[in-house]
Design a protein around this motif. Structure first.
Motif: not given
Ligand SMILES: CC(C)(COP(=O)(O)OP(=O)(O)OC[C@H]1O[C@@H](n2cnc3c(N)ncnc32)[C@H](O)[C@@H]1OP(=O)(O)O)[C@@H](O)C(=O)NCCC(=O)NCCS
Length: 169
Positions: A16-29
């Motif tokens: 879950x932690x990895x999922x959130x980190x990937x999400x926050x690293x999306x350039x246009x999130x």
């Protein structure tokens, strides 16, 4: 591809932690949290999941496919007695899984849980006014726009509006 929705378990913390980190690293999130401000550790996440579901606290559902976390939805309840009937909703689906109904399935489960608890009678959320996919999903599940917070968020150097949306359970 097949996916399942279920209540998150403490052993999901790492993924879950990895999922959130990937999400926050999306350039246009369109989430108002910079990757370097995401300081929750996997251990803290594990503890949160171990405490939930609890009437006093929160609940998190995850979408899972092939052993991976592909989305999550969470409620956090107010801690003061005046607000403990109010839950604030947050949700996300991994980029590769969007527009395939995962968000809708997560929302269906979360709403069924909210109805069954009786303790939560109002669900609210904040969403960027430009986040059309999220707004459409929320409206489809009965959330109404209650207000617009002008220039509430700094996004890529611009001040943009967000909306408060809510539904009564
Ligand atoms: C918002 C989010 C959770 C939706 O999850 P999802 O799995 O894609 O949701 P679904 O597939 O169930 O539904 C998506 C809906 O958005 C619609 N949509 C997609 N792009 C859209 C756009 N540009 N404008 C309007 N509607 C759009 C789809 O048509 C679909 O609606 P429909 O089923 O009524 O046709 C996902 O886009 C996401 O995680 N985004 C990044 C994180 C985020 O913004 N979270 C919300 C923060 S408030």
């Amino acid at each position: 591809m097949e996916f399942t929705i279920r209540i998150a378990r403490p052993e999901d913390a790492e993924l879950l932690h990895d999922h959130i980190r990937r999400l926050l690293e999306e350039p246009d999130i369109q989430i108002p949290l910079h990757p370097d401000e995401f300081t929750l550790t996997a251990d803290q996440q594990r503890q949160i999941l171990a405490d939930a579901p609890s009437p006093a606290c929160a609940i998190c559902f995850v979408g899972e496919a092939d052993g991976q976390i592909i989305g999550e939805i969470n409620f956090k309840r107010g801690t003061r007695r005046a607000f403990c009937h109010v839950a604030t909703l947050g949700m996300s689906v991994g980029a590769a899984w969007r527009n395939q109904g995962v968000g809708s399935r997560l929302m269906t489960e979360a709403m069924a849980w909210a109805k069954s608890t009786e303790a939560v009678t109002r669900i609210e959320l904040f969403v960027y006014a430009s986040n059309h996919a999220a707004i459409r999903l929320y409206e489809r599940f009965g959330f109404e726009i209650e207000g617009r917070r002008r220039q509430a968020v700094r996004h890529h150097g611009e001040l943009v509006d967000d909306l408060i949306m809510a539904r009564l359970v």
